[in-house]
Design a protein around this motif. Structure first.
Motif: not given
Length: 536
Positions: A2-8
């Motif tokens: 699963a992709q680790k959630p993040s924001i720019p």
């Protein structure tokens, strides 16, 4: 995986409480804007690159987010660029390298100056500059090493030329749009584009996000809101007077007392530079003067000397270093300093007019203060300059600013349209209100009552009451699932909902509702009318 959630980097998420507090500030500012007669406009989040580029200086241009053209157009341009690179850079470099390799294998020695004939047309590295690019001897055992050095040198040249070509011709072809850097230049474009539809003077306000490719740090983001108000098409100083009142109105409504509205005038600064014989060093002079309260008088003088301002000129500034007191007393001091400058005299007249008007009209909680070191946006502003400081108890930068500009629309071919505008620093205002605990308790208006769900029959009965409550302005909702009682009560507690309503068979038969106060724990059986009264 699963992709680790993040924001720019440089962007933020806002939770419900933060959004509510930000909306409180937005609504307060918006209400004041409209009370003062400003009309709302909105412009696109992105503009044509040609609209934005070249309007903010080199540093500003570097901070503009460019948008790549999408679809096949982008792919075609990349393919075209790749072919051009091969033709203009890779093939010529390889030909030069192969030429010297051939000469080395033949045991020939080549000494500068030399000429190389290459069958390459339109070469960036051409016959004319090969001898400037490479100077070396191919002699004995050193030949191979020198040839490798040539290859490395040529590779570096390829990289440099490739980067240059990419940032110029390619960028223009694959990116024709950019995210707006501020609201001012798009507003100038709007005025010129819609000039036949606008009634001048035109008072507009705009509350929208902007984007800057800045290095993220505390208090500096890549995406943030600006709250701007401008008047274009009028040179009247009454506009400056109204903007000071507008600042006072907004901060008074926010209960932020002790705000200082600093004011200066570009003509004052130009006049001082003229008097000391440094008109050609206006920027250097003001940058140094702006540091007076940070580094002190002697260091400021040293910096001015290092920038080429004469000792005689600096000596004329002596009264400026100790300038203090009331607005009127500072104006009197400036009159003696600027007695020989017509530009400076005009600036004094404008500041005097504004101060006299504000003295007559009065301010609610803010203070107007003359600050001759204030020089924000000096290349941009032509008259009054504003900067707003938070109360002294809060250590933070300016929370607002603006000024008069004489030719905003000139960059788009519409000359002689004067304007004046101000901006509110939303994020810093938020931090100040938070630190001083000035947000009202009601700012985050929560759900006031939760109806417990015991099943479909009970839920339908509850929804009829909820419909009536909502019409009366009560925030009410039904728990969606017929879950265990404890789970629903825990949900109400975690969301700080003050009341819950329980409806079972008995309540349905008697057409009543059991209201529970989640703070005191008290319960009472009420009619719908009494329920509304109890919650309101």
């Amino acid at each position: 995986m699963a992709q680790k959630p993040s924001i720019p980097k440089g962007t933020r998420d806002f939770n419900p409480e933060q959004v509510a507090k930000r909306n409180y500030i937005f609504n307060t500012i918006r209400s004041a804007f409209e009370t003062f007669g400003f009309q709302p406009i909105e412009t696109p989040s992105f503009e044509n690159s040609s609209t934005l580029m070249g309007k903010y200086g080199d540093e500003g241009d570097r901070l503009i987010f460019k948008i790549l053209n999408s679809g096949r157009y982008f792919n075609d341009k990349v393919l075209e660029f790749s072919e051009n690179v091969k033709r203009d850079i890779v093939f010529p470099i390889q030909s030069i390298y192969d030429y010297f390799l051939e000469k080395q294998e033949q045991g020939k020695i080549i000494k500068p100056p030399f000429e190389v004939e290459l069958p390459i047309k339109n070469a960036i590295i051409s016959n004319n500059n090969v001898k400037d690019l490479v100077y070396f001897y191919l002699e004995g055992s050193q030949g191979k090493n020198e040839l490798e050095r040539l290859k490395i040198s040529l590779d570096k040249e390829v990289t440099a030329r490739l980067a240059d070509k990419l940032s110029t011709s390619l960028t223009g072809q694959i990116s024709e749009k950019a995210l707006r850097y501020d609201l001012t230049v798009p507003f100038a474009r709007y005025v010129v584009q819609h000039q036949n539809e606008i009634e001048f003077p035109f008072k507009r306000y705009q509350i929208q996000p902007v984007w800057r490719a800045d290095r993220p740090q505390k208090g500096r983001f890549r995406e943030f809101y600006q709250c701007d108000a401008d008047v274009v098409g009028s040179k009247s100083l009454w506009q400056e007077v109204e903007f000071i009142q507008l600042y006072d109105t907004v901060f008074s409504k926010l209960k932020l007392e002790g705000v200082t509205i600093k004011i200066n005038n570009r003509k004052i600064l130009s006049g001082i530079a003229e008097v000391i014989g440094a008109s050609d060093k206006l920027i250097d002079f003001t940058v140094a003067l702006d540091k007076l309260d940070k580094i002190g008088e002697e260091k400021v003088k040293e910096e001015m000397l290092s920038k080429g301002i004469s000792e005689t000129g600096i000596s004329k500034l002596q009264p400026l270093f100790t300038l203090s007191g009331t607005f009127e007393s500072q104006i009197n001091s400036l009159k003696s300093i600027l007695s020989t400058s017509e530009e400076g005299k005009k600036g004094i007249e404008e500041l005097t007019f504004i101060n006299n008007a504000i003295s007559e009209l009065g301010l609610t909680t803010a203070t107007l203060q003359l600050d001759v070191t204030l020089a924000r946006g000096l290349n941009y502003y032509t008259g009054a300059i504003f900067e707003v400081s938070a109360p002294k108890s809060v250590k933070i930068g300016s929370i607002g600013g603006g000024g008069r500009y004489d030719d905003l629309t000139g960059i788009f071919g519409m000359k002689d349209v004067s304007g004046v505008g101000i901006s509110f620093g939303l994020d810093r205002i938020y931090l100040v209100l938070e630190e001083l605990n000035l947000f009202p308790e009601t700012v985050n208006k929560n759900v006031e009552v939760l109806f417990i769900n015991f099943g479909d029959k009970e839920a339908l009965f509850c929804l009829k009451a909820i419909k009536t409550l909502r019409k009366q302005g009560v925030n009410a909702e039904l728990y969606p699932d017929a879950a265990k009682m404890k789970k629903q009560m825990t949900h109400a507690n975690r969301r700080n909902i003050p009341f819950v309503v329980l409806v079972g068979d008995e309540e349905i038969k008697s057409n009543t509702y059991t209201l529970k106060n989640m703070v005191s724990g008290e319960q009472s059986k009420l009619s719908l009318e009494d329920l509304i009264t109890a919650i309101q």
